[in-house]
Design an enzyme around this catalytic site. Structure first.
Site, PDB file in Angstrom:
ATOM      1  N   CYS A   1      -6.752  25.522 -17.759  1.00 44.51           N
ATOM      2  CA  CYS A   1      -5.658  25.760 -18.703  1.00 44.51           C
ATOM      3  C   CYS A   1      -4.507  26.485 -18.008  1.00 44.51           C
ATOM      4  O   CYS A   1      -3.333  26.139 -18.198  1.00 44.51           O
ATOM      5  CB  CYS A   1      -6.156  26.573 -19.893  1.00 44.51           C
ATOM      6  SG  CYS A   1      -4.881  26.923 -21.122  1.00 44.51           S
TER       7      CYS A   1
ATOM      8  N   CYS B   1     -10.466  30.123 -25.979  1.00 45.06           N
ATOM      9  CA  CYS B   1      -9.748  30.187 -27.254  1.00 45.06           C
ATOM     10  C   CYS B   1     -10.244  29.195 -28.290  1.00 45.06           C
ATOM     11  O   CYS B   1     -10.196  29.476 -29.488  1.00 45.06           O
ATOM     12  CB  CYS B   1      -8.253  30.013 -27.021  1.00 45.06           C
ATOM     13  SG  CYS B   1      -7.783  28.409 -26.300  1.00 45.06           S
TER      14      CYS B   1
END
Length: 340
Positions: A95, A189
């Protein structure tokens, strides 16, 4: 005269909030961006409201940027497909490379903004990344795959701060007091409780199978290979075992896990792919971290083609394929690679 424009990634948390406050005080012209990365229920409504509160306090422009398609292609699908193959991915590293310091930098370009900042705990001098002053919060490991071309544009004001001081700083600003006491966000997340729950949305992960030893002898049972990562010592059965057993290999094609005692996890050398370095190196000595919360171990690295061999001066335990190996020279991050 300002120091320049900076785009701050705002999440609604205390770290990114204080980052924006500090950069504005330092003389930067701050704009914020909230990146929508996934569809976790209720997640974005609450956080976007907090981000808008920060923007109102600082009187800055804030952008809502939907990157869910790019995140799904580069991070989420990578996460799911890796577990299907019996690997142990690190989605946060990917990410950071493709989204936070990839797509976010591209978005800054469209706005004509030179610098990009986040609330990560690490330091950057434009050429290298360094470990944070707060060793317990240091996140330099997660940026080991970031492209070196973006380093001159990155700002990390929390790199010299201690987490408790960041919270105290926010608590002293009336409008931001709530940020100082809110719960820490999860490491991954898009994971609500466990990675198993994420995988179960896409496939049947409850497939009982055989537990075997290193000679291939069936010694017990397990509940499905995707429930396990290298080094795990619970959740499977071994007939007549007196010593603790650990997962030392995963065989997705036969739905088997290979187990053994702790010494079977010991490795003195390994290979990495997807090599990412912040300077031109071919053969060198450094230290390597093979997981986020592990100690850096001295090693010798030799790069040949698209892979590198890492020879350790002392063994490490529980090397997992697709985890990231981060290379350090003391506190200075040299780059990293993906264990293969």
């Amino acid at each position: 005269m300002t120091k320049g424009k900076v785009l701050v990634g705002l999440s609604g948390g205390v770290d990114s909030t204080v980052t924006a406050v500090l950069l504005q005080k330092e003389g930067y012209e701050v704009e914020g961006v909230y990146m929508r990365l996934h569809d976790k229920p209720g997640y974005h409504e609450d956080n976007w409201g907090k981000v808008q509160k920060v923007a109102d306090y600082l009187r800055i422009k804030v952008h809502f940027h939907d990157l869910s398609e790019a995140f799904n292609a580069n991070v989420y699908e990578y996460f799911v497909e890796s577990y299907k193959k019996g690997l142990t991915p690190n989605p946060c590293v990917m990410c950071n490379r493709t989204i936070k310091f990839g797509k976010m930098v591209e978005f800054a370009d469209t706005l004509g903004i030179e610098f990009v900042a986040t609330g990560h705990y690490l330091q950057c001098d434009g050429n290298y990344i360094y470990a944070a002053e707060d060793a317990g919060k240091d996140q330099s490991y997660f940026l080991s795959e970031v492209k070196k071309e973006v380093l001159p544009r990155l700002l990390f004001p929390l790199g010299t701060w201690i987490k408790d001081d960041v919270k105290a700083y926010a608590a002293n600003i009336d409008v931001l007091k709530e940020f100082a006491t809110q719960a820490e966000s999860s490491e991954i997340c898009f994971v609500e409780n466990s990675y198993d729950e994420v995988l179960a949305k896409h496939m049947n992960i409850d497939m009982p199978g055989e537990t075997v030893d290193t000679q291939g002898n069936v010694v017990g049972t397990h509940k499905g290979y995707m429930h396990y990562t290298i080094g795990k010592r619970r959740g499977f059965f071994v007939n007549g075992a007196h010593d603790p057993h650990f997962v030392i290999d995963i065989k997705p094609e036969s739905n088997q896990i290979v187990v053994g005692t702790r010494e079977k996890l010991e490795e003195n050398a390994f290979e990495v792919k997807q090599i990412n370095l912040f300077e031109d190196l071919v053969e060198f000595d450094c230290e390597v971290k093979v997981r986020y919360r592990t100690r850096a171990v001295p090693c010798h690295i030799k790069i040949e083609g698209e892979r590198a061999t890492v020879v350790l001066t002392e063994p490490v335990f529980g090397l997992a394929k697709e985890q990231v190996a981060a290379f350090y020279d003391g506190r200075r991050l040299l780059g990293g690679g993906v264990i293969c």
